[in-house]
Motif scaffolding. Structure first.
Motif, PDB file in Angstrom:
ATOM      1  N   ASN A  53      -3.413  -2.450  -9.219  1.00 58.75           N
ATOM      2  CA  ASN A  53      -2.608  -3.142 -10.212  1.00 58.75           C
ATOM      3  C   ASN A  53      -1.877  -2.046 -10.988  1.00 58.75           C
ATOM      4  O   ASN A  53      -2.057  -0.852 -10.688  1.00 58.75           O
ATOM      5  N   PRO A  54      -1.026  -2.373 -11.938  1.00 56.55           N
ATOM      6  CA  PRO A  54      -0.275  -1.304 -12.615  1.00 56.55           C
ATOM      7  C   PRO A  54      -1.135  -0.270 -13.334  1.00 56.55           C
ATOM      8  O   PRO A  54      -0.653   0.830 -13.638  1.00 56.55           O
ATOM      9  N   SER A  55      -2.417  -0.567 -13.577  1.00 58.94           N
ATOM     10  CA  SER A  55      -3.265   0.354 -14.335  1.00 58.94           C
ATOM     11  C   SER A  55      -4.295   1.089 -13.491  1.00 58.94           C
ATOM     12  O   SER A  55      -4.821   2.126 -13.918  1.00 58.94           O
ATOM     13  N   ASN A  56      -4.611   0.575 -12.300  1.00 64.52           N
ATOM     14  CA  ASN A  56      -5.679   1.155 -11.482  1.00 64.52           C
ATOM     15  C   ASN A  56      -5.374   0.992 -10.002  1.00 64.52           C
ATOM     16  O   ASN A  56      -4.680   0.053  -9.598  1.00 64.52           O
TER      17      ASN A  56
ATOM     18  N   ARG B  73      -5.940   6.496 -11.635  1.00 62.91           N
ATOM     19  CA  ARG B  73      -5.319   5.940 -12.844  1.00 62.91           C
ATOM     20  C   ARG B  73      -4.107   6.777 -13.216  1.00 62.91           C
ATOM     21  O   ARG B  73      -4.110   7.999 -13.010  1.00 62.91           O
TER      22      ARG B  73
ATOM     23  N   SER C 133       1.952   5.456 -18.635  1.00 63.23           N
ATOM     24  CA  SER C 133       2.586   5.258 -17.332  1.00 63.23           C
ATOM     25  C   SER C 133       1.966   4.063 -16.618  1.00 63.23           C
ATOM     26  O   SER C 133       0.897   3.588 -16.983  1.00 63.23           O
ATOM     27  N   ARG C 134       2.652   3.622 -15.593  1.00 65.06           N
ATOM     28  CA  ARG C 134       2.168   2.504 -14.790  1.00 65.06           C
ATOM     29  C   ARG C 134       2.319   2.863 -13.317  1.00 65.06           C
ATOM     30  O   ARG C 134       3.221   3.607 -12.928  1.00 65.06           O
ATOM     31  N   LEU C 135       1.419   2.297 -12.526  1.00 68.15           N
ATOM     32  CA  LEU C 135       1.467   2.535 -11.087  1.00 68.15           C
ATOM     33  C   LEU C 135       2.391   1.515 -10.419  1.00 68.15           C
ATOM     34  O   LEU C 135       2.444   0.357 -10.814  1.00 68.15           O
ATOM     35  N   THR C 136       3.102   1.979  -9.414  1.00 72.64           N
ATOM     36  CA  THR C 136       3.902   1.077  -8.594  1.00 72.64           C
ATOM     37  C   THR C 136       3.326   1.080  -7.179  1.00 72.64           C
ATOM     38  O   THR C 136       2.679   2.048  -6.755  1.00 72.64           O
TER      39      THR C 136
END
Length: 359
Positions: free
Chosen positions: A121-124, A137, A142-145
């Protein structure tokens, strides 16, 4: 004497090539464009917040070997945090992978299109590769794509050359009408007790002391529960099947509890009889290997089999005998040359004749 020499030799040859799985740090040098800095390391499970959301009993059941936390930098992107749980075997890593969404309360994790088990998900982001369960993480703010995390996981897949072999029980879960994301895997009673659908009277009778494994999934319509309990042998599965049947006598459930044994697998379905028949019919035990992804054929890979082990032992004995013969021949030559040059060395051992029969 020969028996004393051959036994240690056979034991040595039988364990040749059996080594402990290396720390994940051993693979970092092969990851081009990455820089790793260790933050912390733990070599035994305990009440440590860094090991959350897993409790000490669950980690012990899963075969915990070590934990390490890393700061990761890519040349073309920002900083990440990587936590790695190293387990005694891939089954333990897979168990942590399936338990994470529930224990970390992250039901919004979605599957990524990579050759191994991975969710994000955007956080993990989490994934398992062989003996390692990994949690990624982003840095604060920041956020994950999906594209970014897919690249990173594919890089790890390339350098960690170990296969993701699904447990026997999980590989026999019927795929038709399986609720996506519902699969869970258990290696011990502490982990299984977290599953509210499992019949409580069976917890002490299921047989964890015999090194079993349990797969769980839910099926539509109605999200009914199916447990597949894998045992080491069909005889053991038959014995426990009778025990579980006796234990369930008098057990009350608002839904029916239906059982079936297929080879080394005991099936427990909780739901209406009609759905039980439909789902249990699809569980057929076949002793095959099922990979999490299509395994690429590697002609250079060497498969160590029992026959190969015997062959190695025979070759080792042959080499050992040749070394003994060669050593004996060399010692004989040295003795011959020493006696030829120094004949007085052999005179002390000549027979003394008294000459009593001389006339």
């Amino acid at each position: 004497m020969w028996r004393k020499l051959l036994l240690p030799l056979l034991l040595l040859l039988s364990v040749e090539g059996v080594q402990a799985e290396p720390s994940i740090q051993a693979f970092f040098s092969d990851l081009d464009g990455y820089r790793f800095s260790m933050r912390s390391e733990i070599d035994s499970p305990g009440d440590d917040t860094r090991l959350k959301p897993f409790s000490e009993p669950i980690l012990v059941e899963a075969g915990f070997q070590g934990f390490s936390s890393w700061e990761v930098r890519r040349n073309t992107s920002g900083q990440l945090r990587l936590d790695v749980f190293q387990m005694a075997d891939p089954l333990g890593a897979y168990e942590l992978f399936t338990l994470w969404p529930d224990l970390a309360a992250e039901s919004d994790l979605v599957r990524i299109d990579v050759p191994i088990g991975a969710l994000f998900n955007p956080s993990n982001a989490i994934f398992w590769r062989g003996y390692y369960f990994c949690h990624l993480r982003p840095q604060a703010g920041s956020r994950l794509t999906e594209g970014f995390i897919t690249e990173i996981i594919n890089d790890f897949v390339e350098v960690i050359q170990t296969e993701n072999l699904l447990p026997v029980s999980v590989s026999h879960l019927p795929e038709e009408q399986l609720v996506p994301g519902s699969t869970r895997f258990y290696l011990g009673a502490d982990a299984l007790s977290l599953n509210e659908h499992f019949p409580a009277p069976l917890l002490k009778e299921i047989g964890f002391e015999d090194r079993i494994e349990i797969a769980f999934a839910q099926y539509e319509p109605g999200s009914h529960s199916l447990f597949l309990v894998g045992y080491p042998t069909p005889a053991l599965a038959e014995d426990y099947f009778i025990r579980l049947q006796n234990r369930l006598e008098g057990f009350f459930s608002t839904e029916g509890v239906y059982r079936k044994r297929a080879g080394v697998v005991i099936c427990i379905f909780i739901g209406p009889e009609e759905r039980a028949r439909d789902v249990l019919l699809k569980v057929e035990y076949t002793p095959t290997i099922k990979w999490l992804y299509q395994k690429k054929h590697d002609p250079s890979a060497e498969n160590i089999t029992f026959l190969g082990l015997i062959t190695q032992a025979i070759l080792g004995i042959g080499v050992f005998l040749l070394l003994l013969i060669g050593s004996g021949f060399a010692v004989g030559l040295l003795r011959y040359e020493a006696l030829r040059r120094f004949p007085q060395l052999s005179r002390s051992k000549e027979m003394v004749r008294l000459g009593l029969d001389d006339r």
